[in-house]
Write a protein that holds these residues in place. Structure first.
Motif, PDB file in Angstrom:
ATOM      1  N   VAL A   1       0.855  -1.194   0.000  1.00  0.00           N
ATOM      2  CA  VAL A   1       0.000   0.000   0.000  1.00  0.00           C
ATOM      3  C   VAL A   1       0.888   1.239   0.000  1.00  0.00           C
ATOM      4  O   VAL A   1       1.714   1.422   0.904  1.00  0.00           O
ATOM      5  N   GLY A   2       0.727   2.099  -0.995  1.00  0.00           N
ATOM      6  CA  GLY A   2       1.512   3.321  -1.073  1.00  0.00           C
ATOM      7  C   GLY A   2       1.028   4.370  -0.085  1.00  0.00           C
ATOM      8  O   GLY A   2      -0.082   4.286   0.451  1.00  0.00           O
ATOM      9  N   GLU A   3       1.843   5.367   0.137  1.00  0.00           N
ATOM     10  CA  GLU A   3       1.509   6.403   1.118  1.00  0.00           C
ATOM     11  C   GLU A   3       0.286   7.211   0.706  1.00  0.00           C
ATOM     12  O   GLU A   3      -0.547   7.565   1.552  1.00  0.00           O
ATOM     13  N   ASP A   4       0.159   7.513  -0.576  1.00  0.00           N
ATOM     14  CA  ASP A   4      -0.999   8.284  -1.036  1.00  0.00           C
ATOM     15  C   ASP A   4      -2.291   7.491  -0.826  1.00  0.00           C
ATOM     16  O   ASP A   4      -3.297   8.038  -0.364  1.00  0.00           O
ATOM     17  N   ALA A   5      -2.256   6.209  -1.195  1.00  0.00           N
ATOM     18  CA  ALA A   5      -3.442   5.369  -1.020  1.00  0.00           C
ATOM     19  C   ALA A   5      -3.784   5.215   0.458  1.00  0.00           C
ATOM     20  O   ALA A   5      -4.965   5.217   0.838  1.00  0.00           O
ATOM     21  N   LEU A   6      -2.759   5.108   1.279  1.00  0.00           N
ATOM     22  CA  LEU A   6      -2.985   4.980   2.723  1.00  0.00           C
ATOM     23  C   LEU A   6      -3.644   6.239   3.276  1.00  0.00           C
ATOM     24  O   LEU A   6      -4.608   6.166   4.054  1.00  0.00           O
ATOM     25  N   ALA A   7      -3.140   7.403   2.882  1.00  0.00           N
ATOM     26  CA  ALA A   7      -3.710   8.674   3.348  1.00  0.00           C
ATOM     27  C   ALA A   7      -5.145   8.847   2.869  1.00  0.00           C
ATOM     28  O   ALA A   7      -6.025   9.253   3.639  1.00  0.00           O
ATOM     29  N   GLU A   8      -5.384   8.547   1.601  1.00  0.00           N
ATOM     30  CA  GLU A   8      -6.736   8.677   1.045  1.00  0.00           C
ATOM     31  C   GLU A   8      -7.711   7.752   1.774  1.00  0.00           C
ATOM     32  O   GLU A   8      -8.836   8.153   2.112  1.00  0.00           O
ATOM     33  N   SER A   9      -7.299   6.525   2.009  1.00  0.00           N
ATOM     34  CA  SER A   9      -8.188   5.551   2.642  1.00  0.00           C
ATOM     35  C   SER A   9      -8.439   5.880   4.104  1.00  0.00           C
ATOM     36  O   SER A   9      -9.569   5.750   4.602  1.00  0.00           O
ATOM     37  N   LEU A  10      -7.400   6.292   4.819  1.00  0.00           N
ATOM     38  CA  LEU A  10      -7.582   6.689   6.215  1.00  0.00           C
ATOM     39  C   LEU A  10      -8.483   7.915   6.304  1.00  0.00           C
ATOM     40  O   LEU A  10      -9.371   7.987   7.160  1.00  0.00           O
ATOM     41  N   GLY A  11      -8.259   8.890   5.411  1.00  0.00           N
ATOM     42  CA  GLY A  11      -9.083  10.093   5.418  1.00  0.00           C
ATOM     43  C   GLY A  11     -10.539   9.783   5.142  1.00  0.00           C
ATOM     44  O   GLY A  11     -11.440  10.301   5.813  1.00  0.00           O
ATOM     45  N   ARG A  12     -10.780   8.920   4.173  1.00  0.00           N
ATOM     46  CA  ARG A  12     -12.151   8.533   3.846  1.00  0.00           C
ATOM     47  C   ARG A  12     -12.801   7.795   5.014  1.00  0.00           C
ATOM     48  O   ARG A  12     -13.963   8.058   5.354  1.00  0.00           O
ATOM     49  N   ALA A  13     -12.066   6.878   5.622  1.00  0.00           N
ATOM     50  CA  ALA A  13     -12.618   6.117   6.746  1.00  0.00           C
ATOM     51  C   ALA A  13     -12.987   7.035   7.909  1.00  0.00           C
ATOM     52  O   ALA A  13     -14.067   6.913   8.503  1.00  0.00           O
ATOM     53  N   ILE A  14     -12.105   7.965   8.233  1.00  0.00           N
ATOM     54  CA  ILE A  14     -12.369   8.896   9.329  1.00  0.00           C
ATOM     55  C   ILE A  14     -13.591   9.751   9.020  1.00  0.00           C
ATOM     56  O   ILE A  14     -14.482   9.924   9.868  1.00  0.00           O
ATOM     57  N   TRP A  15     -13.642  10.287   7.807  1.00  0.00           N
ATOM     58  CA  TRP A  15     -14.754  11.161   7.439  1.00  0.00           C
ATOM     59  C   TRP A  15     -16.086  10.424   7.488  1.00  0.00           C
ATOM     60  O   TRP A  15     -17.080  10.943   8.019  1.00  0.00           O
ATOM     61  N   LEU A  16     -16.115   9.210   6.953  1.00  0.00           N
ATOM     62  CA  LEU A  16     -17.370   8.460   6.924  1.00  0.00           C
ATOM     63  C   LEU A  16     -17.819   8.044   8.318  1.00  0.00           C
ATOM     64  O   LEU A  16     -19.015   8.037   8.612  1.00  0.00           O
TER      65      LEU A  16
END
Length: 212
Positions: free
Chosen positions: A190-205
């Protein structure tokens, strides 16, 4: 006649400056030694002192033992790491997921810069009472910031009434801390960008996914 060898008192660096300079050298030395693959517990004080260009007696003047050393180094290494996330939690959440994703990128970048030290902190904290207590308290302080913000959002009607602020704060904080640690402890693909995007989405949802 003034001494030709003694530095005038007015020309000496303030104590705080000398300490900060020394701690910066020690942090760099410890991270370099850890980067070689040596476990923190196997790095001798004499080796750290030599790598930082200081005497063993100077080391013990600032750090009574290696537990206090690791705690202080972690404090220095995580200042910027937590700052980005704390800034997002303190700001207005009007930009959808963009702000939290940027905060996650900053946290991931901060962890990457000090990954060897922070992975050592996680490892040592599992069996060293003092180190473990420090890290749990640091994470708990952040979780409390999240809880207060969730309660504020809930009172303003921006968060669903069914959300439990205290439990959610614990879940989100633990999720981010553990996810980033795992991502750097082993190859996940998992790349850093994908990790940040996924964590951000999870937190927001989790926070706003079922908002009124």
């Amino acid at each position: 006649m003034p001494s030709l060898t003694r530095v005038p008192r007015t020309a000496r660096k303030p104590t705080d400056d000398r300490r900060a300079e020394f701690e910066t050298r020690v942090l760099a030395a410890v991270e370099d030694l850890l980067a070689d693959g040596t476990p923190f517990t196997e790095i001798a004080v004499q080796k750290i002192a030599a790598a930082s260009g200081s005497a063993r007696s100077t080391f013990y003047r600032y750090f009574p033992d290696k537990s206090r050393l690791l705690i202080r180094m972690a404090e220095l290494a995580t200042t910027d790491l937590f700052a980005a996330a704390e800034s997002w939690w303190s700001a207005e959440h009007t930009d959808q997921q963009t702000g939290v994703v940027l905060a996650m990128r900053a946290m991931i970048g901060g962890f990457r810069d000090h990954r060897y030290l922070l992975l050592a902190l996680t490892e040592v904290g599992s069996y060293d009472r003092e180190v473990g207590a420090y890290w749990r308290a640091r994470v708990a302080t952040f979780a409390e910031l999240v809880r207060v913000r969730l309660e504020t959002e809930q009172a303003a009607g921006r968060v669903g009434r069914q959300l439990d602020p205290r439990a959610t704060a614990l879940i989100l904080t633990s999720m981010v801390e553990r996810t980033i640690s795992v991502a750097f402890a082993a190859e996940t693909g998992v790349g850093e960008d994908a990790l940040a995007e996924s964590l951000g989405r999870a937190i927001w949802l989790v926070i706003y996914g079922d908002a009124p």
